[in-house]
Design an enzyme around this catalytic site. Structure first.
Site, PDB file in Angstrom:
ATOM      1  CD  GLU A  36      -2.589   1.473   2.512  1.00 62.90           C
ATOM      2  OE1 GLU A  36      -2.217   0.900   3.554  1.00 62.90           O
ATOM      3  OE2 GLU A  36      -3.544   2.277   2.480  1.00 62.90           O
ATOM      4  NE  ARG A 262       4.251  -7.929  10.175  1.00 66.21           N
ATOM      5  CZ  ARG A 262       3.293  -7.110   9.742  1.00 66.21           C
ATOM      6  NH1 ARG A 262       2.037  -7.340  10.044  1.00 66.21           N
ATOM      7  NH2 ARG A 262       3.599  -6.042   9.020  1.00 66.21           N
ATOM      8  CE  LYS A 272       3.055   0.099   5.052  1.00 60.13           C
ATOM      9  NZ  LYS A 272       2.537   0.095   3.656  1.00 60.13           N
TER      10      LYS A 272
END
Length: 557
Positions: A36, A262, A272
């Site tokens: 994104e 992850r 983020k």
RNA sequence: UGGGGCGUAGCCAAGUGGUAAGGCAUCGGGUUUUGAUCCCGUGUACCGCAGGUUCGAAUCCUGCCGCCCCAGCCA
């Protein structure tokens, strides 16, 4: 595992793919990396990038770079550009495979209408708050919205009016009609389209309704003929929804979603949202601050992309979530730099030495030869100017040496790397008792650093000629957080390391160091790996420490 | 009292019924004009726990425990 035997990699995902290939399920393996564009790429993304692009390469397939741009309020063109730049730097080619979810807005809209026509979606006028209370909780089922049984014709009309901008944000939404009782909250009639009167970086004002992630992702995969849609663990319980859409829509292909854990790295954060907060609160200077675990930060710090690729490759791909020690990463970085980096000498905390028996004539030119990289003969040699006044590292001298200290001390002899053996004759102090200068004698017969009579000197020190060196600022970076897992004892922001940056402004560099650009990391002998900062100039050199050398001496003391 | 995952040495991780790879870290030692590199050596891993099946289980079955994720009109 080195990059050479990348093809030997064996993890559950590659195992599945091999099985699918053996079963002749696909003409071609297609993956995708779907960031994104709402922030910069970090080392956690590198894991996903290497997996997706790596798998495509290994199986002669294809990997699309797809910007998942379905939320114009958070996304920006600057992030799209930064992501492309970082991806290229990391070493992946995607020029012919760039996609945007927004490319499919028209198709996605048609599919939403298909769902309405099948009686599988409805326009709801519940407010966000109401919807939350109707949804139930983790342990209690939800209840159905009054709008749930709206006529198809009315749904079609309302949805069209949503699209035409007749409603304010939050007034209406399109929901999939699935199961308000489901134990999986994602299946409790999820919103698939919401109203956003926002300008989109690519579609501008064409739309005021935007698809949600769940409605956009799987179908985009299908459009691109993605065969293996690889994502992280938190999407595991979105998979039933992912499959529900593919099941109920006239889609061109049937991608499968697989989830892996992850990357978590100790002493830093890979989110983020949090990274952005560090910037906004001024703990770091930006996305490319050398302390940041972003690709931009690591690059500015001097970490080579090969090291990042190798690192994530060594970790493997599994479903168990753990936390990888930062030292493992640093070790991989050192391993690469050790063979590639040229060596130079620099003094961080200078202590002046006057060699009393050395010629005083300023015209006297004493050029010594130094190896650029003992691990690579092709890097050749360079000439170093020696002189009567030099600088050594302050902590390479001890007035009252401890038993195991084998550097310089009163009456002791050490070697100056590539230069001469010197003996300390006198210690000069200021009024406060601080050592400010050393008087030494050198042995002319030891030129080059050799021991003419075979006598042993235990210490070899790096040095710099006082008159020929260049003054510089050197930034030493330490861990961004004091805790291995920031926030494990409370608020994560409390664990920010106050001394993550030590800026030294009185450093001296061997002149040839100024020839290196910021994209080349070199070793300052006995200190670590460093590279020129983005803002470094010939007049005002600034160097960043990538990672220190392993120091078993410091460890013991 | 919901749903979905995970649990092999300090960390990452092989292993897919035949009796526990490897890497990093650690700790020793050797070489060395970087106390770096390099080279050697170094771990009793109750394979989360408890039962069961089997000649034999980290691997199969049952029960339990621990940890992670999910209640955005974020992705």
């Amino acid at each position: 595992m080195t990059e050479k035997n990348l093809s030997q990699k064996n993890d559950f995902i590659r195992e599945i793919i091999r099985g699918d290939i053996a079963a002749n399920l696909h003409e071609k393996i297609v993956t995708r990396f779907p960031p994104e564009p709402n922030g910069y790429l970090h080392i956690g993304h590198a894991k996903s990038i290497c997996l997706n692009f790596g798998v495509a390469q290994e199986f002669q397939g294809l990997c699309n770079l797809r910007f998942d741009d379905t939320n114009p309020t958070k996304e920006d063109q600057i992030y799209i550009d930064a992501i492309k730049f970082d991806l290229t730097w990391l070493g992946f080619n995607f020029e012919n495979n760039i996609r945007y979810t927004s490319d499919y807005f028209e198709q996605l809209y048609d599919w939403a209408i298909e769902l309405i026509n099948k009686g599988l979606a409805y326009v709801d006028d519940l407010s966000p708050d109401e919807m939350r209370s109707y949804r139930g909780t983790l342990t209690e089922p939800g209840i159905e919205s009054p709008s749930r049984n709206r006529e198809i014709a009315e749904n079609l009309d309302l949805f069209e009016r949503m699209k035409n901008g007749e409603f304010e944000e939050g007034k209406m939404s399109l929901r999939a009609k699935i199961d308000m009782q489901s134990g999986n909250l994602n299946l409790r009639d999820p919103v698939i389209y919401r109203i956003m009167h926002a300008n989109h970086p690519r579609t501008n004002n064409n739309w005021c309704i935007y698809p949600m992630y769940d409605f956009g992702h799987g179908q985009s995969d299908a459009i691109e003929n993605v065969t293996h849609s690889l994502c992280t663990l938190e999407f595991e319980d979105h998979r039933p929804l992912y499959e529900w859409f593919l099941e109920n829509l006239s889609i061109p292909s049937k991608p499968k979603q697989y989830e892996f854990s992850r990357l978590n790295l100790s002493h830093t954060i890979l989110s983020k949202r949090r990274l952005l907060k560090l910037i906004e609160c001024g703990y770091v200077t930006g996305w490319n601050d050398p302390r940041m675990p972003t690709l931009a930060g690591l690059r500015r710090r001097g970490v080579p992309p090969e090291a990042i690729r190798d690192f994530v490759g060594r970790l493997g791909v599994t479903k168990s979530d753990g936390i990888v020690e930062m030292s493992y990463f640093e070790n991989t970085v050192r391993e690469h730099l050790n063979v590639t980096a040229q060596r130079r000498m620099a003094v961080l905390n200078p202590l002046k030495i006057v060699i009393e028996n050395y010629p005083e004539d300023p015209q006297f030119k004493d050029e010594l030869e130094a190896t650029n990289n003992p691990n690579n003969e092709d890097d050749g040699f360079r000439r170093l100017l020696f002189s009567r006044e030099i600088y050594i590292e302050h902590n390479d001298f001890m007035e009252n040496p401890t038993k195991k200290f084998f550097r310089l001390g009163p009456g002791r002899e050490v070697r100056l790397r590539y230069a001469y053996l010197i003996i300390c004759k006198e210690v000069i102090k200021d009024k406060k008792g601080n050592i400010i200068e050393l008087r030494c004698h050198y042995d002319p017969a030891s030129r080059g650093g050799n021991s003419p009579d075979g006598r042993k000197v235990k210490g070899t020190l790096h040095w710099v000629s006082a008159n020929h060196s260049k003054k510089a600022t050197i930034n030493l970076y330490n861990e961004l957080f004091t805790e291995a897992i920031p926030g494990s004892n409370g608020d994560w922001i409390e664990d920010v390391n106050k001394t993550s940056l030590e800026s030294l402004t009185n450093c001296f560099l061997e002149p040839s160091i100024l020839d290196f650009k910021s994209n080349t990391t070199i070793q300052f002998e006995r200190l670590g790996y460093f590279c020129a900062d983005l803002n470094s100039t010939q007049e005002n050199p600034i160097f960043n420490r990538t990672v220190p050398l392993r120091d078993t001496w410091a460890k013991k003391t």
